[in-house]
Each structure stands twice: as structure tokens, then as C-alpha cells.
Design an enzyme around this catalytic site. Structure first.
Site, PDB file in Angstrom:
ATOM      1  N   ILE B  14      19.676-148.104  61.152  1.00  0.00           N
ATOM      2  CA  ILE B  14      19.663-147.471  62.481  1.00  0.00           C
ATOM      3  C   ILE B  14      21.038-147.532  63.130  1.00  0.00           C
ATOM      4  CG2 ILE B  14      18.921-149.511  63.822  1.00  0.00           C
ATOM      5  CD1 ILE B  14      17.571-145.959  64.307  1.00  0.00           C
ATOM      6  N   SER B  36      27.544-158.658  61.370  1.00  0.00           N
ATOM      7  CA  SER B  36      26.480-158.702  60.357  1.00  0.00           C
ATOM      8  C   SER B  36      26.893-159.688  59.286  1.00  0.00           C
ATOM      9  CB  SER B  36      26.280-157.318  59.738  1.00  0.00           C
ATOM     10  OG  SER B  36      25.493-157.449  58.565  1.00  0.00           O
ATOM     11  N   LYS B  91      14.473-150.602  69.923  1.00  0.00           N
ATOM     12  CA  LYS B  91      13.029-150.746  70.059  1.00  0.00           C
ATOM     13  C   LYS B  91      12.452-151.300  68.764  1.00  0.00           C
ATOM     14  CE  LYS B  91      11.534-148.203  67.224  1.00  0.00           C
ATOM     15  NZ  LYS B  91      10.928-147.408  66.233  1.00  0.00           N
ATOM     16  N   ASP B 169       5.896-149.425  64.177  1.00  0.00           N
ATOM     17  CA  ASP B 169       7.339-149.272  64.384  1.00  0.00           C
ATOM     18  C   ASP B 169       7.656-147.809  64.698  1.00  0.00           C
ATOM     19  OD1 ASP B 169      10.167-150.636  63.996  1.00  0.00           O
ATOM     20  OD2 ASP B 169      10.221-148.688  63.031  1.00  0.00           O
TER      21      ASP B 169
END
Lengths: 308, 308
Positions: B14, B36, B91, B169
Site C-alpha cells: 500500500i 522498514s 485503515k 480488510d
């Protein structure tokens, strides 16, 4: 002041054991009617088969206490709120969070009192526990809530259905105390829910929570307890250990043990009267939200079938 | 105005598909770093293995976008809020409702912006759909959200774990549109969740909801769709039928069909910049609360194992 005329809707165990005696024991309310399709209420009080019938035919009422299973409370509450009638919701306040939020919005809009009650918060030791903990650093909390479902919920099929919460029906009492006595917000980290292979709701659960200060909170819920029953909350702090036992009735701190008279439902009805007189609502979602989080995030395991 | 220096935390699908291009395409933000432990970000931008390291060593940042799996977002958000850094949450905004409520309280206390983003609300057809429905009587809503999980979430193990939501999701995107375009609050009546025998999260779900005006809302979620994919919401009203398709991008009403350019993530970043400049937060819990309600009240059924 004239007493508030109240109808008790749903005349099951909790209404007979707690609501009717509490209403009989206060001058703030007068019992105007009872409503139930099957169980009659006390003699000499008008009894109707449905809330609809009561609202159509009378007697006139100012408030209702909804003591039905949670799955049908929303529809009953809406009927009452539409007529400007104040609503006392037994716990849990509904079958879902979103319906309670919708009810609160409706009550606010029409200026009617909505009270989502948490009876355990009125147990004798809870208010002093809250005051004692307000000034402490919380290090660790352990909750053990173990009871025999056959004793406390004999043959209550609805409690095992979706929306009925299973072992969280008593467990939400512990969560209502926890969220009331801890000075910081609590949230759930992990959960395991144990579901009997023939039931839709858990018979036991193990929850790991924490507060925003980092205190670890563990909760052990079990409905399979056949010996002594446990409803204990132990809070370790920088000033020693606090223990609430017997569901909040008995408070122990390093300075001693208090055992005061249990006045949970009288406390609730006094609060409800104050809310009505003050034109306010009280809908605290914290305990119910934690239960929803346990269902949302919990890992499920299947355990032996349960039969009443 | 100086651009807001932002770090993207979690450089997965994403982030690469949406966040990094949206940040590159606006003058309101400048990409200060990526974070990351495994995936590197774009060349020429500082990259760190953890948020902790970034906060210690720099470069300086004003905001973070948390694009990690939801299970670890709370801890990252707290680290940022403690330093006065604004937080954009992908989200769903967390793994539980209670942790998001706790985050919101913390953000309010320190006066920092917390943005729980719902990207589908910025799909091209959603704002005009909301405006069109504001004046109509809603009669019935049908949502069909069927996609192939192997295409959209290849090998994402976290999504099947507790807290990962499974088919909700994508389903929460539909709920974020639904709760935004309908003029009245929505609540859940019943749900069935289909869990693969080897997974902790549902692969399909069937939800019955309604709004407080009595409109019936049905939602069909399925991750096993292998042919054409469906992301459609059909709303029947007293003035005819409205249809949002392709996830909200295409809007049809009785007066015709609009297909505008899709600007979901640019819309989100524009909103985030406005919130920061205005010193406000935006944490709408409605979509996530409906998902929790489906887990709370839903009946579970076991279906065939799913393997990637």
C-alpha cells in the site's frame, strides 16, 4: 417531588431479584406497570404483554427499565424514546455497539434520558477503590472471574446465542469495574475465547490488556467453576496491593479491609433519578467496547460441548 | 508554506502503490524518510530500520504515515505522538477499537493531529453520492464486495491473524463509504462469518444492517471471487436508484453516470495537511465499530481451508 412512574419491561430473573425490590425501596420511583409476554409481575400492579400495548392503553409512564435479553433492547428503547420516555438499559446496553451509539444520538436529539447501567460500579468497594487508585502508579492488574453458569444462568438459551456474550455477560461486570477504577484508559492486546462445540458464545476467555501507562492487565473468565466462586480484582501499585473481592463488595488495601452493605441496584436507581431530574444521559461504552475488541481480536478455540 | 516533513513507516504494497506516489505528487508534504526492517524505500531518501532509530538519529520529521499491519500501529503511533509528531493511520486504524480511542485521547491531550484515514471516502463518486442522498428517503441498500484475495493480498499472512480482519480488510472500505453517504446512523442486525478451517479470520461474510430510519441494508463480502471483481453499492430511494461501482469511482443516478479521475490518496493527503494546519484530528470510528459488531454478534461457520 412526584415519583417517576416506571415500567419494568422483561420480568425475568434480574427484574425479580434486583429491579423490582430496588424500585419498591425508593421514593424516587413508583412502579406503574410490568411488561412481559409470559412472566407476570407483582400482584396489584398493571401487567401488559408488550410495551406497544402499554404505550397504547396506559397506564401513563415516565420511564422504562429494559430487563429483556440484549438482542431485543434496541427496538424497545426506540419505542420509548419516540414517546419522550426515559430509558434504563440493563447491561450489556445492546447486542451491538453501533445500535447503542444510534440510541444515544436519538436520546440526545429528543432530550430524553438514556442510562446504560453498569451495576457492578455501584458495589460497595468500587468508589473507594477508584479514589484510592487515583493517586497511585498502577503496575499490574489480575482479574479472576470464575462462576458456575448452571447456578447463575440456568437454562438461559439467549445468553449462548450471537449477541448474548456468553461468559462475557458476567465478565463485562469486571470490565465495568476495571475501566471505572483505573485512572488511565485500558485497551486489549490479545484474547483467547473458548467456545463449546455446540454453542455460539464463549464459556471461558483469557484476556491480555494494558493501560496507557503500560500496566499489564490479565483477566481469567470461566463459567465452568463448580467449587467456590471467584469475582476478584487485584491491583498492584507503588503503594501496595488493592483487592476487590466478591464482585466489588469487599475492598482490601494496605490499611485494612472494608465490607459495606451491598446497594448496587438502589445506587443505579438513585443515579437514574438524578439523570432524569438533571436532563442528562449516561452512556459509557468502555466495558462493551472491550468485549467487542475481544471478539474482534480474539483467537477462538473449540472446547467440550455444554449442556444445561 | 514549508512542506510538512513526513516519514512513511512500513514500506509494503500500500505504501509503494499509493502513499509514496501521493506524497511525491503534492507540495504540501516532502518525504523525509522511509522506515522498514526489510523493504527499502525510494532511492535518495533516508531509510531507517525502525521508527525508534529515526526518532533518535533523524532526519527531523513533522508527521508519520503508518502503513504497517494494524497489529503494531498503536505502539508506533504512541512513539510519534509523544514527540509531538502528527500521525496518519492507514485503515483499519488499529487492531482494536479501544486502542484507537486511547490514541485519540492522547492526541487531543498533546494537541497533535491524529487522522484515521478511510481512502474509499475519497473515491470520485462518493462526495456527489453523499450530496444526492442527503435529500432522499433511503429504502434499501445492497452492497456486493467480491474480490480475489490471491490478487489483492498475495501471501499477506498478517491479514488472516487475529486483528487482521480477513475479508473485512476490503469490506471496511465499503462500510466507510456506506456510513459516509447515508444521512442516518447505521447499525448491524445479524451477520454470518465464514472462516476457513485453517485460518483465524473470515474469508466471506454476510451482513444484515439497517439505518435508524428503517432502511434495510445487505452486504455480501467474499474473497473467493475469481472472475470479474465487484465493488458495488446500490441505494434505492424515493427518487430512484443510485449506484456506486468500482469501489466508489463511478456514480450512476437517474440523471446519468459520472466517471471522474480517481484521486483517493491525493485526497487523503490534502485532508491530512488541512488537519495539521488547522490543529485538528479526524478519527471516525463508525466503519471499524460495524466490523467489531459483526465479530461480536456474528454467527461463525467453518468453510474449506484456504492456502496461498
Amino acid at each position: 417531588m412526584e415519583p417517576i412512574r416506571i415500567a419494568v419491561v422483561g420480568v425475568g430473573k434480574i427484574a425479580r431479584d434486583q429491579h423490582l425490590p430496588a424500585i419498591a425501596g425508593t421514593q424516587a420511583f413508583s412502579l406503574a406497570a410490568t411488561v412481559s409476554p409470559h412472566d407476570p409481575g407483582p400482584k396489584g400492579v398493571p401487567h401488559l404483554a408488550s410495551l406497544e400495548e402499554l404505550l397504547e392503553k396506559g397506564p401513563a409512564i415516565d420511564a422504562v427499565a429494559l430487563c429483556t435479553p440484549p438482542q431485543v433492547r434496541y427496538g424497545l428503547a426506540v419505542q420509548a424514546l419516540k414517546r419522550g420516555i426515559h430509558v434504563f438499559l440493563e447491561k450489556p446496553p445492546g447486542a451491538t455497539l453501533s445500535e447503542v451509539v444510534a440510541l444515544r444520538e436519538r436520546a440526545d436529539k429528543v432530550g430524553v434520558t438514556l442510562f446504560a447501567s453498569w451495576h457492578s460500579r455501584f458495589a460497595a468497594g468500587v468508589a473507594p477503590a477508584r479514589a484510592w487508585l487515583a493517586e497511585r502508579k498502577i503496575e499490574k492488574v489480575s482479574i479472576v472471574w470464575r462462576e458456575d453458569v448452571r447456578v447463575w444462568h440456568p437454562g438461559q438459551a439467549w445468553i449462548w446465542e450471537p449477541g448474548g456474550l456468553g461468559v462475557f455477560d458476567p465478565g463485562i461486570n469486571a470490565l465495568s469495574i476495571l475501566t471505572h477504577i483505573l485512572p488511565r484508559p485500558v485497551f486489549l492486546k490479545a484474547a483467547t475465547l473458548s467456545l463449546p462445540e455446540n454453542r455460539a458464545a464463549p464459556i471461558a476467555a483469557d484476556l491480555s490488556m494494558c493501560d496507557t501507562g503500560g500496566a499489564k492487565i490479565h483477566m481469567d473468565l470461566d463459567w465452568r467453576q463448580t467449587g467456590p466462586q471467584s469475582w476478584d480484582i487485584v491491583v498492584e501499585t507503588d503503594a501496595g496491593t488493592l483487592k476487590l473481592s466478591q464482585g466489588g463488595a469487599v475492598l482490601s488495601t494496605p490499611s485494612g479491609t472494608e465490607h459495606n452493605e451491598d446497594l448496587e441496584y438502589p445506587g443505579l436507581y438513585s443515579r437514574f433519578a438524578n439523570l432524569i431530574r438533571g436532563g442528562r444521559s449516561d452512556v459509557d461504552m468502555d466495558p462493551f467496547r472491550l468485549v467487542a475488541d475481544a471478539f474482534l481480536r480474539g483467537r477462538r478455540e473449540t472446547v467440550a460441548a455444554f449442556n444445561d
